[in-house]
Scaffold this motif. Structure first.
Motif, short mmCIF file in Angstrom:
data_model
loop_
_atom_site.label_atom_id
_atom_site.label_comp_id
_atom_site.label_asym_id
_atom_site.label_seq_id
_atom_site.Cartn_x
_atom_site.Cartn_y
_atom_site.Cartn_z
N GLY A 13 0.80 -1.21 0.00
CA GLY A 13 0.00 0.00 0.00
C GLY A 13 0.83 1.27 0.00
N SER A 14 0.13 2.40 0.03
CA SER A 14 0.78 3.71 0.01
C SER A 14 0.30 4.56 1.17
N LEU A 15 1.12 5.53 1.51
CA LEU A 15 0.79 6.46 2.58
C LEU A 15 1.52 7.76 2.30
N ARG A 16 0.90 8.88 2.67
CA ARG A 16 1.55 10.18 2.52
C ARG A 16 1.63 10.84 3.87
N LEU A 17 2.85 11.10 4.30
CA LEU A 17 3.07 11.79 5.56
C LEU A 17 3.20 13.28 5.32
N SER A 18 2.78 14.06 6.30
CA SER A 18 2.92 15.51 6.24
C SER A 18 3.63 16.01 7.47
N CYS A 19 4.28 17.13 7.32
CA CYS A 19 4.96 17.79 8.44
C CYS A 19 4.68 19.29 8.32
N ALA A 20 3.90 19.82 9.26
CA ALA A 20 3.60 21.25 9.28
C ALA A 20 4.65 21.97 10.09
N ALA A 21 5.26 22.97 9.48
CA ALA A 21 6.36 23.69 10.11
C ALA A 21 5.97 25.12 10.46
N SER A 22 6.52 25.62 11.56
CA SER A 22 6.31 27.01 11.95
C SER A 22 7.44 27.46 12.84
N GLY A 23 7.58 28.78 12.96
CA GLY A 23 8.59 29.34 13.85
C GLY A 23 9.94 29.58 13.23
N PHE A 24 10.06 29.37 11.94
CA PHE A 24 11.31 29.64 11.24
C PHE A 24 11.00 29.87 9.76
N VAL A 25 12.01 30.30 9.02
CA VAL A 25 11.81 30.59 7.60
C VAL A 25 11.89 29.28 6.81
N PHE A 26 10.72 28.71 6.58
CA PHE A 26 10.65 27.39 5.93
C PHE A 26 11.25 27.42 4.52
N SER A 27 11.03 28.51 3.81
CA SER A 27 11.41 28.56 2.39
C SER A 27 12.92 28.43 2.18
N THR A 28 13.71 28.77 3.17
CA THR A 28 15.17 28.71 3.01
C THR A 28 15.81 27.61 3.84
N THR A 29 15.00 26.77 4.43
CA THR A 29 15.52 25.72 5.31
C THR A 29 15.39 24.35 4.67
N SER A 30 16.49 23.64 4.59
CA SER A 30 16.44 22.26 4.12
C SER A 30 15.82 21.39 5.20
N MET A 31 15.11 20.35 4.75
CA MET A 31 14.36 19.51 5.68
C MET A 31 14.68 18.04 5.42
N SER A 32 14.44 17.22 6.42
CA SER A 32 14.72 15.79 6.29
C SER A 32 13.63 14.95 6.93
N TRP A 33 13.59 13.69 6.51
CA TRP A 33 12.82 12.66 7.18
C TRP A 33 13.80 11.63 7.73
N VAL A 34 13.59 11.25 8.98
CA VAL A 34 14.38 10.22 9.64
C VAL A 34 13.40 9.25 10.29
N ARG A 35 13.66 7.97 10.20
CA ARG A 35 12.72 7.02 10.79
C ARG A 35 13.40 6.15 11.84
N GLN A 36 12.57 5.52 12.66
CA GLN A 36 13.07 4.67 13.73
C GLN A 36 12.12 3.50 13.91
N ALA A 37 12.57 2.32 13.52
CA ALA A 37 11.77 1.12 13.70
C ALA A 37 11.63 0.82 15.19
N PRO A 38 10.58 0.15 15.60
CA PRO A 38 10.36 -0.13 17.03
C PRO A 38 11.56 -0.80 17.68
#
Lengths: 116, 110
Positions: A16-41
């Protein structure tokens, strides 16, 4: 204050498929690089993907199945996950990128469970 | 991609100093000063402690320090406190735009 709030996790069947979202605030999002990091149980941290204004990069093991994107107007980061497998079960964190490939702000994470 | 190598566990008594090692290769730790350290409590998000081998973000206690020699980076915690009991992870940039993490070290304060 920097805030990162992930959403979109849940239970999904293998393949199957899934789409994750991350809402950001408190900084200049447009100029900030972002990442996803995961952690299995019960396991360690694993880098998934990073995105800047000019490129996206992925862990070799995930290329072709996961796709990262961002919407500057909505200050949001996304992770589209396709062909999901049991081993993709993990808490997925979004994070802001800092100097020297460090990640200095993290969300609380969203849990993805891939199971039939 | 293999993770960086960290000891599974370390322990120390309050007031002591402990060091956690993080061993990589010439493709990551040995060739780049992009080593970071994170502290993580169970069920919580990681917190950045050290970046670029030895730099502390604003607000991180000076009891935490980082260093590197060859292919091995180290995190030292001095004046150990009960609140330091947590899991610690290192990370490093690796050739070809990859970020790799260590397997994590559980610190027990005796």
């Amino acid at each position: 204050e920097v805030q990162l709030v992930e959403s979109g996790g849940g239970l999904v069947k293998p393949g199957g498929s899934l789409r994750l979202s991350c809402a950001a605030s408190g900084f200049v999002f447009s100029t900030t690089s972002m990442s996803w990091v995961r952690q299995a149980p019960g396991k360690g941290l694993e880098w998934v993907s990073s995105i800047s204004n000019y490129r996206s990069i992925y862990a070799d093991s995930l290329k072709g199945r996961f796709s990262v994107s961002r919407d500057t107007a909505k200050s949001s980061l996304y992770l589209q996950m396709d062909s999901l497998r049991a081993e993709d079960t993990a808490v997925y964190y979004c994070a802001t990128d800092n100097s020297g490939w460090s990640r200095n702000n993290w969300g609380q994470g969203t849990l993805v469970i891939v199971s039939s | 991609q293999s993770a960086l190598t960290q000891p599974a566990s370390v322990s120390g008594s309050p007031g002591q100093s402990i060091t956690i090692s993080c061993t990589g290769t010439s493709s990551d730790v040995g060739n780049y000063n992009s080593v970071s350290w994170y502290q993580q409590y169970p069920g919580k998000a990681p917190k950045l402690l050290i970046y670029e081998v030895s730099n502390r973000p604003s607000g991180v206690s000076s009891r935490f320090s980082g260093s590197k020699s060859g292919n091995t980076a180290s995190l030292t915690i001095s004046g150990l406190q009960a609140e330091d009991e947590a899991n610690y992870y290192c990370s490093s940039y690796r050739n070809s735009d990859t970020l790799v993490f260590g397997g994590g070290t559980k610190l027990t304060v005796l």
